[in-house]
Design a protein around this motif. Structure first.
Motif, short mmCIF file in Angstrom:
data_model
loop_
_atom_site.label_atom_id
_atom_site.label_comp_id
_atom_site.label_asym_id
_atom_site.label_seq_id
_atom_site.Cartn_x
_atom_site.Cartn_y
_atom_site.Cartn_z
N ALA A 154 0.83 -1.20 0.00
CA ALA A 154 0.00 0.00 0.00
C ALA A 154 0.87 1.26 0.00
N ALA A 155 1.92 1.24 0.81
CA ALA A 155 2.83 2.39 0.86
C ALA A 155 3.50 2.60 -0.49
N ILE A 156 3.94 1.52 -1.10
CA ILE A 156 4.63 1.61 -2.40
C ILE A 156 3.67 2.12 -3.47
N ALA A 157 2.43 1.66 -3.44
CA ALA A 157 1.44 2.14 -4.42
C ALA A 157 1.26 3.66 -4.28
N GLN A 158 1.19 4.14 -3.07
CA GLN A 158 1.02 5.57 -2.84
C GLN A 158 2.25 6.35 -3.29
N ILE A 159 3.43 5.83 -2.95
CA ILE A 159 4.69 6.48 -3.34
C ILE A 159 4.83 6.49 -4.87
N THR A 160 4.47 5.38 -5.49
CA THR A 160 4.55 5.29 -6.95
C THR A 160 3.67 6.36 -7.60
N GLY A 161 2.48 6.54 -7.07
CA GLY A 161 1.58 7.56 -7.61
C GLY A 161 2.19 8.96 -7.51
N LEU A 162 2.80 9.25 -6.36
CA LEU A 162 3.43 10.55 -6.17
C LEU A 162 4.58 10.74 -7.15
N LEU A 163 5.45 9.73 -7.25
CA LEU A 163 6.62 9.85 -8.14
C LEU A 163 6.21 9.89 -9.62
N ARG A 164 5.14 9.18 -9.96
CA ARG A 164 4.64 9.22 -11.34
C ARG A 164 4.19 10.64 -11.71
N LEU A 165 3.41 11.26 -10.81
CA LEU A 165 2.94 12.61 -11.08
C LEU A 165 4.10 13.61 -11.08
N LEU A 166 5.04 13.45 -10.15
CA LEU A 166 6.21 14.32 -10.13
C LEU A 166 7.00 14.19 -11.44
N SER A 167 7.13 12.96 -11.93
CA SER A 167 7.84 12.74 -13.20
C SER A 167 7.14 13.42 -14.36
N GLN A 168 5.83 13.37 -14.37
CA GLN A 168 5.06 14.05 -15.43
C GLN A 168 5.27 15.56 -15.36
N LYS A 169 5.27 16.09 -14.14
CA LYS A 169 5.49 17.54 -13.96
C LYS A 169 6.91 17.90 -14.39
N TYR A 170 7.87 17.06 -14.06
CA TYR A 170 9.28 17.31 -14.43
C TYR A 170 9.42 17.33 -15.95
N LYS A 171 8.79 16.36 -16.60
CA LYS A 171 8.86 16.29 -18.07
C LYS A 171 8.25 17.54 -18.69
N ALA A 172 7.12 17.98 -18.15
CA ALA A 172 6.47 19.19 -18.67
C ALA A 172 7.38 20.41 -18.51
N VAL A 173 8.04 20.53 -17.38
CA VAL A 173 8.95 21.64 -17.13
C VAL A 173 10.13 21.58 -18.11
N GLU A 174 10.67 20.37 -18.29
CA GLU A 174 11.82 20.19 -19.19
C GLU A 174 11.46 20.54 -20.65
N GLU A 175 10.22 20.26 -21.02
CA GLU A 175 9.79 20.50 -22.40
C GLU A 175 9.48 21.98 -22.66
N GLU A 176 9.30 22.76 -21.59
CA GLU A 176 9.00 24.19 -21.76
C GLU A 176 10.21 24.95 -22.25
#
Length: 176
Positions: A154-176
């Motif tokens: 359960a903890a890993i599922a929650q952490i994975t969700g956070l890191l997935r969204l952070l990765s998406q935000k990072y990619k968006a920033v990098e593409e700007e």
């Protein structure tokens, strides 16, 4: 090496976990480029040009590991810098009122982070590094086919969700 480049562009969290795994793999080959050549390069790369590029890349990682004193444990400075960059983005997102989805996922993940930090006893490690360490440990347990508790899953599922969204935000920033 091509895998690393692709992961770095697509998902920075996967890239970081991949690089941590590579550090461990290189250690398992005793930072010996000839062993790496035999096990990681020759079976994967087909042309001499690809093999040379891969060897140069692995050799560069090995030299960095030796010069930074992480032959036995620890992480390369380039990987530490990435955690710092991700932490900076994470903190900016937490301050941005438009990022309510990210903030919500973070606060749902926070109890797991606090529990993991308490278990590790290392309070000096950033929250994100705690998340990456937990996820990497989980992946190692899976590879070893070890039993994983429901609480940990359960903890890993929650952490994975956070890191997935952070990765998406990072990619968006990098593409700007």
């Amino acid at each position: 090496m091509l895998i690393a480049r692709q992961k770095k562009q697509e998902n920075i969290a996967e890239y970081l976990l991949y690089m941590w795994q590579l550090e461990d793999i290189l250690r398992s080959y005793e930072l010996d480029i000839d062993k790496v050549q035999q096990s990681l390069i020759d079976p994967v790369y087909h042309t001499e040009e690809e093999k040379k590029e891969a060897r140069d890349w692995y050799e560069g990682l090995i030299l960095m590991m030796k010069s930074e004193g992480v032959q036995k444990e620890g992480h390369l400075q380039i990987n530490k810098n990435l955690i710092i960059d991700l932490t900076d983005l994470h903190l900016r997102l937490l301050k941005d009122p438009k990022e309510s989805a990210y903030i919500g996922i973070y606060y749902n993940t926070l109890p797991h982070i606090v529990a993991l930090r308490a278990k590790s006893g290392n309070k000096d490690v950033s929250e994100l590094e705690t998340c990456f360490t937990a996820l990497y440990g989980y992946l190692l347990l899976k590879l070893q086919k070890r039993e994983i508790s429901g609480e940990t899953q359960a903890a890993i599922a929650q952490i994975t969700g956070l890191l997935r969204l952070l990765s998406q935000k990072y990619k968006a920033v990098e593409e700007e």
